[in-house]
Design a protein around this motif. Structure first.
Motif, PDB file in Angstrom:
ATOM      1  N   TRP A  19      32.050  37.275  39.116  1.00  7.02           N
ATOM      2  CA  TRP A  19      33.142  38.240  38.979  1.00  7.02           C
ATOM      3  C   TRP A  19      33.890  37.951  37.690  1.00  7.02           C
ATOM      4  O   TRP A  19      34.232  36.806  37.394  1.00  7.02           O
ATOM      5  CB  TRP A  19      34.071  38.114  40.182  1.00  7.02           C
ATOM      6  CG  TRP A  19      35.216  39.066  40.191  1.00  7.02           C
ATOM      7  CD1 TRP A  19      35.187  40.399  40.463  1.00  7.02           C
ATOM      8  CD2 TRP A  19      36.598  38.750  39.938  1.00  7.02           C
ATOM      9  NE1 TRP A  19      36.446  40.935  40.402  1.00  7.02           N
ATOM     10  CE2 TRP A  19      37.339  39.939  40.067  1.00  7.02           C
ATOM     11  CE3 TRP A  19      37.271  37.570  39.603  1.00  7.02           C
ATOM     12  CZ2 TRP A  19      38.710  39.984  39.893  1.00  7.02           C
ATOM     13  CZ3 TRP A  19      38.632  37.617  39.431  1.00  7.02           C
ATOM     14  CH2 TRP A  19      39.350  38.824  39.572  1.00  7.02           C
ATOM     15  N   ARG A  20      34.136  38.986  36.896  1.00  3.74           N
ATOM     16  CA  ARG A  20      34.875  38.868  35.642  1.00  3.74           C
ATOM     17  C   ARG A  20      36.038  39.848  35.658  1.00  3.74           C
ATOM     18  O   ARG A  20      35.879  41.006  36.053  1.00  3.74           O
ATOM     19  CB  ARG A  20      33.979  39.197  34.438  1.00  3.74           C
ATOM     20  CG  ARG A  20      32.831  38.238  34.260  1.00  3.74           C
ATOM     21  CD  ARG A  20      33.324  36.941  33.637  1.00  3.74           C
ATOM     22  NE  ARG A  20      32.231  36.021  33.419  1.00  3.74           N
ATOM     23  CZ  ARG A  20      32.097  34.887  34.080  1.00  3.74           C
ATOM     24  NH1 ARG A  20      32.959  34.525  34.982  1.00  3.74           N
ATOM     25  NH2 ARG A  20      31.087  34.099  33.824  1.00  3.74           N
ATOM     26  N   ASN A  21      37.218  39.370  35.232  1.00  4.82           N
ATOM     27  CA  ASN A  21      38.387  40.232  35.186  1.00  4.82           C
ATOM     28  C   ASN A  21      39.319  39.718  34.091  1.00  4.82           C
ATOM     29  O   ASN A  21      40.018  38.711  34.274  1.00  4.82           O
ATOM     30  CB  ASN A  21      39.099  40.259  36.539  1.00  4.82           C
ATOM     31  CG  ASN A  21      40.180  41.289  36.600  1.00  4.82           C
ATOM     32  OD1 ASN A  21      41.111  41.277  35.794  1.00  4.82           O
ATOM     33  ND2 ASN A  21      40.074  42.189  37.564  1.00  4.82           N
ATOM     34  N   ARG A  22      39.318  40.401  32.958  1.00  2.00           N
ATOM     35  CA  ARG A  22      40.120  39.966  31.801  1.00  2.00           C
ATOM     36  C   ARG A  22      41.610  39.922  32.138  1.00  2.00           C
ATOM     37  O   ARG A  22      42.327  39.000  31.737  1.00  2.00           O
ATOM     38  CB  ARG A  22      39.868  40.902  30.621  1.00  2.00           C
ATOM     39  CG  ARG A  22      40.559  40.460  29.352  1.00  2.00           C
ATOM     40  CD  ARG A  22      40.138  41.333  28.162  1.00  2.00           C
ATOM     41  NE  ARG A  22      40.618  40.799  26.915  1.00  2.00           N
ATOM     42  CZ  ARG A  22      41.839  41.025  26.417  1.00  2.00           C
ATOM     43  NH1 ARG A  22      42.688  41.770  27.074  1.00  2.00           N
ATOM     44  NH2 ARG A  22      42.193  40.495  25.267  1.00  2.00           N
ATOM     45  N   SER A  23      42.108  40.917  32.873  1.00  2.07           N
ATOM     46  CA  SER A  23      43.533  40.949  33.228  1.00  2.07           C
ATOM     47  C   SER A  23      43.917  39.733  34.055  1.00  2.07           C
ATOM     48  O   SER A  23      44.985  39.147  33.857  1.00  2.07           O
ATOM     49  CB  SER A  23      43.865  42.226  34.006  1.00  2.07           C
ATOM     50  OG  SER A  23      43.652  43.352  33.213  1.00  2.07           O
ATOM     51  N   TYR A  24      43.050  39.339  34.977  1.00  4.27           N
ATOM     52  CA  TYR A  24      43.338  38.169  35.802  1.00  4.27           C
ATOM     53  C   TYR A  24      43.313  36.897  34.948  1.00  4.27           C
ATOM     54  O   TYR A  24      44.169  36.021  35.102  1.00  4.27           O
ATOM     55  CB  TYR A  24      42.345  38.062  36.960  1.00  4.27           C
ATOM     56  CG  TYR A  24      42.667  36.922  37.892  1.00  4.27           C
ATOM     57  CD1 TYR A  24      43.831  36.923  38.650  1.00  4.27           C
ATOM     58  CD2 TYR A  24      41.816  35.830  38.001  1.00  4.27           C
ATOM     59  CE1 TYR A  24      44.141  35.867  39.490  1.00  4.27           C
ATOM     60  CE2 TYR A  24      42.109  34.774  38.845  1.00  4.27           C
ATOM     61  CZ  TYR A  24      43.273  34.796  39.582  1.00  4.27           C
ATOM     62  OH  TYR A  24      43.584  33.745  40.413  1.00  4.27           O
ATOM     63  N   ARG A  25      42.356  36.795  34.030  1.00  2.00           N
ATOM     64  CA  ARG A  25      42.321  35.624  33.142  1.00  2.00           C
ATOM     65  C   ARG A  25      43.604  35.529  32.327  1.00  2.00           C
ATOM     66  O   ARG A  25      44.167  34.443  32.161  1.00  2.00           O
ATOM     67  CB  ARG A  25      41.097  35.692  32.213  1.00  2.00           C
ATOM     68  CG  ARG A  25      39.785  35.429  32.912  1.00  2.00           C
ATOM     69  CD  ARG A  25      38.637  35.203  31.937  1.00  2.00           C
ATOM     70  NE  ARG A  25      38.489  36.237  30.934  1.00  2.00           N
ATOM     71  CZ  ARG A  25      37.743  37.321  31.058  1.00  2.00           C
ATOM     72  NH1 ARG A  25      37.079  37.538  32.173  1.00  2.00           N
ATOM     73  NH2 ARG A  25      37.641  38.189  30.065  1.00  2.00           N
ATOM     74  N   CYS A  58      32.776  31.851  38.317  1.00  2.00           N
ATOM     75  CA  CYS A  58      33.486  33.085  38.660  1.00  2.00           C
ATOM     76  C   CYS A  58      34.948  33.012  38.201  1.00  2.00           C
ATOM     77  O   CYS A  58      35.582  31.966  38.279  1.00  2.00           O
ATOM     78  CB  CYS A  58      33.410  33.237  40.174  1.00  2.00           C
ATOM     79  SG  CYS A  58      34.272  34.623  40.857  1.00  2.00           S
ATOM     80  N   ASP A  59      35.481  34.127  37.705  1.00  2.00           N
ATOM     81  CA  ASP A  59      36.881  34.165  37.266  1.00  2.00           C
ATOM     82  C   ASP A  59      37.863  33.935  38.414  1.00  2.00           C
ATOM     83  O   ASP A  59      39.009  33.576  38.184  1.00  2.00           O
ATOM     84  CB  ASP A  59      37.208  35.505  36.596  1.00  2.00           C
ATOM     85  CG  ASP A  59      36.721  35.588  35.155  1.00  2.00           C
ATOM     86  OD1 ASP A  59      36.251  34.568  34.615  1.00  2.00           O
ATOM     87  OD2 ASP A  59      36.822  36.680  34.583  1.00  2.00           O
ATOM     88  N   ARG A  60      37.452  34.140  39.642  1.00  2.02           N
ATOM     89  CA  ARG A  60      38.361  33.912  40.781  1.00  2.02           C
ATOM     90  C   ARG A  60      38.771  32.448  40.891  1.00  2.02           C
ATOM     91  O   ARG A  60      39.757  32.125  41.524  1.00  2.02           O
ATOM     92  CB  ARG A  60      37.707  34.339  42.091  1.00  2.02           C
ATOM     93  CG  ARG A  60      37.503  35.815  42.219  1.00  2.02           C
ATOM     94  CD  ARG A  60      37.022  36.166  43.622  1.00  2.02           C
ATOM     95  NE  ARG A  60      36.457  37.485  43.673  1.00  2.02           N
ATOM     96  CZ  ARG A  60      37.164  38.595  43.809  1.00  2.02           C
ATOM     97  NH1 ARG A  60      38.466  38.530  43.913  1.00  2.02           N
ATOM     98  NH2 ARG A  60      36.570  39.767  43.840  1.00  2.02           N
ATOM     99  N   ILE A 113      43.428  43.169  43.833  1.00  3.34           N
ATOM    100  CA  ILE A 113      42.578  41.991  43.995  1.00  3.34           C
ATOM    101  C   ILE A 113      42.962  41.342  45.311  1.00  3.34           C
ATOM    102  O   ILE A 113      44.115  40.970  45.507  1.00  3.34           O
ATOM    103  CB  ILE A 113      42.755  40.984  42.834  1.00  3.34           C
ATOM    104  CG1 ILE A 113      42.348  41.633  41.510  1.00  3.34           C
ATOM    105  CG2 ILE A 113      41.937  39.724  43.078  1.00  3.34           C
ATOM    106  CD1 ILE A 113      42.562  40.761  40.294  1.00  3.34           C
TER     107      ILE A 113
END
Length: 122
Positions: A19-25, A58-60, A113
């Protein structure tokens, strides 16, 4: 494709993409460093446990680590100079738990999320 005895080739299933999520990073990077609590110089650090060369987790599972010159805990972490290898899984789990709890406590958990159950990882 993999050769299986005299039966020809069989397709090998691909592993699911992490899972990739730039906003979460970016949100996680806005927190203070997990290791030293320095604010304003963090990056989103991925865990090292179980990763393979060139593949990030995973970005999580990310947590904030500072990257300021002379106090670069992110680089030290990635080079196994911050935490001994045998202590890495526990350290990463504690950093992940702290990150999730901190975002929730500060009312910053992103909408859309699902909030993870802390006993379940990616």
């Amino acid at each position: 494709m993999a050769q299986i005895g005299d039966f020809g080739t069989t397709p090998c299933p691909k592993a699911p993409k992490p899972w990739r999520n730039r906003s979460y990073r970016m949100l996680v990077a806005s927190l203070e460093c997990y290791h030293c609590r320095l604010h304003g110089h963090s990056q989103a650090a991925h865990p090292n446990t179980g990763k393979t060369k060139g593949v990030k987790a995973c970005d999580r599972l990310i947590f904030p680590m500072c990257c300021i010159s002379g106090n670069d805990h992110h680089a030290q972490f990635d080079q196994y100079r911050l935490v001994p290898r045998d202590e890495m899984p526990a350290y990463e789990r504690a950093a992940y738990d702290w990150t999730v709890k901190t975002l929730i406590a500060r009312g910053k958990w992103p909408m859309g999320i699902p909030v993870p159950q802390l006993e379940n990882l990616c």
